[in-house]
Design an enzyme around this catalytic site. Structure first.
Site, PDB file in Angstrom:
ATOM      1  N   ASN A   9       3.205  -5.088  -3.343  1.00 34.11           N
ATOM      2  CA  ASN A   9       2.735  -3.899  -2.638  1.00 34.11           C
ATOM      3  C   ASN A   9       3.909  -2.927  -2.585  1.00 34.11           C
ATOM      4  O   ASN A   9       4.838  -3.123  -1.811  1.00 34.11           O
ATOM      5  CB  ASN A   9       2.280  -4.298  -1.226  1.00 34.11           C
ATOM      6  CG  ASN A   9       1.902  -3.093  -0.383  1.00 34.11           C
ATOM      7  OD1 ASN A   9       1.831  -1.968  -0.873  1.00 34.11           O
ATOM      8  ND2 ASN A   9       1.677  -3.336   0.897  1.00 34.11           N
ATOM      9  N   LYS A  11       3.993   0.048  -1.534  1.00 38.85           N
ATOM     10  CA  LYS A  11       3.917   0.981  -0.400  1.00 38.85           C
ATOM     11  C   LYS A  11       4.199   2.400  -0.901  1.00 38.85           C
ATOM     12  O   LYS A  11       3.847   2.716  -2.033  1.00 38.85           O
ATOM     13  CB  LYS A  11       4.840   0.529   0.727  1.00 38.85           C
ATOM     14  CG  LYS A  11       4.596  -0.948   1.080  1.00 38.85           C
ATOM     15  CD  LYS A  11       5.248  -1.404   2.343  1.00 38.85           C
ATOM     16  CE  LYS A  11       4.916  -2.871   2.574  1.00 38.85           C
ATOM     17  NZ  LYS A  11       5.462  -3.393   3.810  1.00 38.85           N
ATOM     18  N   HIS A  96      -4.109  -3.695   5.622  1.00 36.29           N
ATOM     19  CA  HIS A  96      -2.677  -3.944   5.805  1.00 36.29           C
ATOM     20  C   HIS A  96      -2.270  -3.521   7.217  1.00 36.29           C
ATOM     21  O   HIS A  96      -2.788  -2.526   7.740  1.00 36.29           O
ATOM     22  CB  HIS A  96      -1.871  -3.167   4.753  1.00 36.29           C
ATOM     23  CG  HIS A  96      -0.430  -3.581   4.714  1.00 36.29           C
ATOM     24  ND1 HIS A  96       0.482  -3.156   5.648  1.00 36.29           N
ATOM     25  CD2 HIS A  96       0.228  -4.416   3.885  1.00 36.29           C
ATOM     26  CE1 HIS A  96       1.659  -3.716   5.376  1.00 36.29           C
ATOM     27  NE2 HIS A  96       1.529  -4.490   4.315  1.00 36.29           N
ATOM     28  N   GLU A  98       0.180  -1.978   8.327  1.00 37.02           N
ATOM     29  CA  GLU A  98       0.663  -0.587   8.426  1.00 37.02           C
ATOM     30  C   GLU A  98      -0.518   0.378   8.508  1.00 37.02           C
ATOM     31  O   GLU A  98      -0.442   1.402   9.182  1.00 37.02           O
ATOM     32  CB  GLU A  98       1.580  -0.265   7.235  1.00 37.02           C
ATOM     33  CG  GLU A  98       2.932  -0.961   7.388  1.00 37.02           C
ATOM     34  CD  GLU A  98       3.618  -1.306   6.081  1.00 37.02           C
ATOM     35  OE1 GLU A  98       3.243  -0.768   5.026  1.00 37.02           O
ATOM     36  OE2 GLU A  98       4.565  -2.131   6.128  1.00 37.02           O
ATOM     37  N   GLU A 168       0.003 -11.824   6.788  1.00 40.04           N
ATOM     38  CA  GLU A 168       1.273 -11.118   6.921  1.00 40.04           C
ATOM     39  C   GLU A 168       1.598 -10.956   8.404  1.00 40.04           C
ATOM     40  O   GLU A 168       1.095 -10.015   9.049  1.00 40.04           O
ATOM     41  CB  GLU A 168       1.190  -9.739   6.269  1.00 40.04           C
ATOM     42  CG  GLU A 168       0.865  -9.776   4.796  1.00 40.04           C
ATOM     43  CD  GLU A 168       1.367  -8.530   4.085  1.00 40.04           C
ATOM     44  OE1 GLU A 168       2.091  -8.690   3.093  1.00 40.04           O
ATOM     45  OE2 GLU A 168       1.061  -7.411   4.522  1.00 40.04           O
ATOM     46  N   GLY A 174       9.220  -6.385   6.365  1.00 33.77           N
ATOM     47  CA  GLY A 174      10.328  -5.444   6.217  1.00 33.77           C
ATOM     48  C   GLY A 174      11.466  -5.681   7.194  1.00 33.77           C
ATOM     49  O   GLY A 174      12.342  -4.839   7.360  1.00 33.77           O
ATOM     50  N   SER A 213       8.822 -10.395   4.080  1.00 37.04           N
ATOM     51  CA  SER A 213      10.210 -10.725   3.706  1.00 37.04           C
ATOM     52  C   SER A 213      10.329 -11.878   2.705  1.00 37.04           C
ATOM     53  O   SER A 213      11.274 -12.658   2.768  1.00 37.04           O
ATOM     54  CB  SER A 213      11.051 -10.995   4.955  1.00 37.04           C
ATOM     55  OG  SER A 213      11.065  -9.857   5.797  1.00 37.04           O
TER      56      SER A 213
HETATM   57  P1  13P Z   1       8.187  -6.995   2.848  1.00 39.80           P
HETATM   58  O1  13P Z   1       8.148  -7.983   1.710  1.00 39.80           O
HETATM   59  O2  13P Z   1       9.024  -5.779   2.539  1.00 39.80           O
HETATM   60  O3  13P Z   1       8.524  -7.641   4.149  1.00 39.80           O
HETATM   61  O4  13P Z   1       6.685  -6.412   3.005  1.00 39.80           O
HETATM   62  C1  13P Z   1       5.615  -7.292   3.065  1.00 39.80           C
HETATM   63  C2  13P Z   1       4.363  -6.511   2.998  1.00 39.80           C
HETATM   64  O5  13P Z   1       4.017  -5.789   3.904  1.00 39.80           O
HETATM   65  C3  13P Z   1       3.547  -6.620   1.773  1.00 39.80           C
HETATM   66  O6  13P Z   1       2.297  -6.050   1.940  1.00 39.80           O
END
Ligand code: 13P
Length: 250
Positions: A9, A11, A96, A98, A168, A174, A213
């Site tokens: 992903n 983003k 997601h 976010e 997740e 992140g 992560s």
């Molecule tokens: P990270 O791997 O940067 O922690 O992000 C995970 C994520 O949100 C994938 O959709």
């Protein structure tokens, strides 16, 4: 045996040009890494046209990071499932954290998105996960169960057969704080058990990815767990070497 999936992903990162370079680097490296792993890249909308062109006929599939909750019409700024699918995209990430957190995505909207994704032949990668506060107060099971019941349980068996779930934990996204392999397994087993109540033996085949992560140095231990079928990768998906290094964890 369930599918082994490593999905990136991206983003809101990379320009289209950088995105094409990244995919080319992944394609170049994949010869030595691929094996049984299904790689998916999910770049921003603006890159999808080019990225689907250069991945056609390769081992990499392409996903979008979202789609609209309406089919078409006066919805300024939105991108429909039909538009995405018409480019040769196969997957779409939905729900997601976010999107839930910053853009107010509710279960009601997610139901509409999932149905439009299916209607256009896209395979949803549906994300669930708890916040740190929810984990620490012991609410994590109820939260994830509700995210499944309110959205997934509306699917027909035929739709469910194609679904991919991504667990997740919000506190691990992140932050560099990865869930332990045991914490991931515990939740993945719970998710599968919850899905089994409604979908019986079909839930045995559902790929459940871990996200938060994941890096080349922790992927192997997490992927070794019986209910973890791969990863949804954020930061580490932006470097071909790291993305493929995670796939090598299988
Ligand atoms: P990270 O791997 O940067 O922690 O992000 C995970 C994520 O949100 C994938 O959709």
């Amino acid at each position: 045996m369930r599918k082994q999936i490593v999905a990136g992903n991206w983003k809101m990162n990379t320009t289209p040009e950088q995105g094409v370079e990244l995919v080319k680097s992944i394609l170049k490296g994949i010869g030595t890494h691929c094996g049984s792993v299904n790689y998916i890249v999910c770049p921003p909308y603006t890159h999808l046209s080019e990225v689907t062109k250069i991945t056609r006929g390769t081992n990499i599939r392409v996903g979008a990071q979202n789609c609209a909750d309406e089919a078409k019409g006066a919805y300024t700024g939105e991108v429909s499932a039909e538009m995405i699918a018409s480019l040769g995209v196969d997957y779409v990430i939905l729900g997601h954290s976010e999107r839930r957190q910053y853009y107010g995505e509710t279960s009601e909207k997610l139901n509409k998105r999932l149905n439009l994704a299916y209607a256009n032949g896209l395979v949803p990668i549906y994300c669930v996960g708890e916040t740190l506060e929810e984990r620490e107060s012991g609410k994590l099971w109820d939260v994830v169960k509700a995210q499944l019941e309110e959205v997934v349980f509306g699917l027909t068996d035929e739709q469910f057969r194609k679904l991919i779930i991504a667990y997740e934990p919000v506190w691990a996204i992140g932050t560099g704080k990865v869930a332990t392999a045991d914490q991931a397994q515990e939740m993945h087993a719970f998710i599968r058990k919850t899905l089994t109540v409604k979908y019986k033996e079909l839930a045995d085949k559902t790929p459940i990815l871990y996200g938060g992560s994941v890096k080349p140095d922790n992927a192997k231990e997490i992927f070794a767990k019986p209910d973890v079928d791969g990863g949804l990768i954020g930061g580490a998906a932006l470097k071909a070497e790291d993305f493929l290094g995670i796939g090598a964890g299988f």
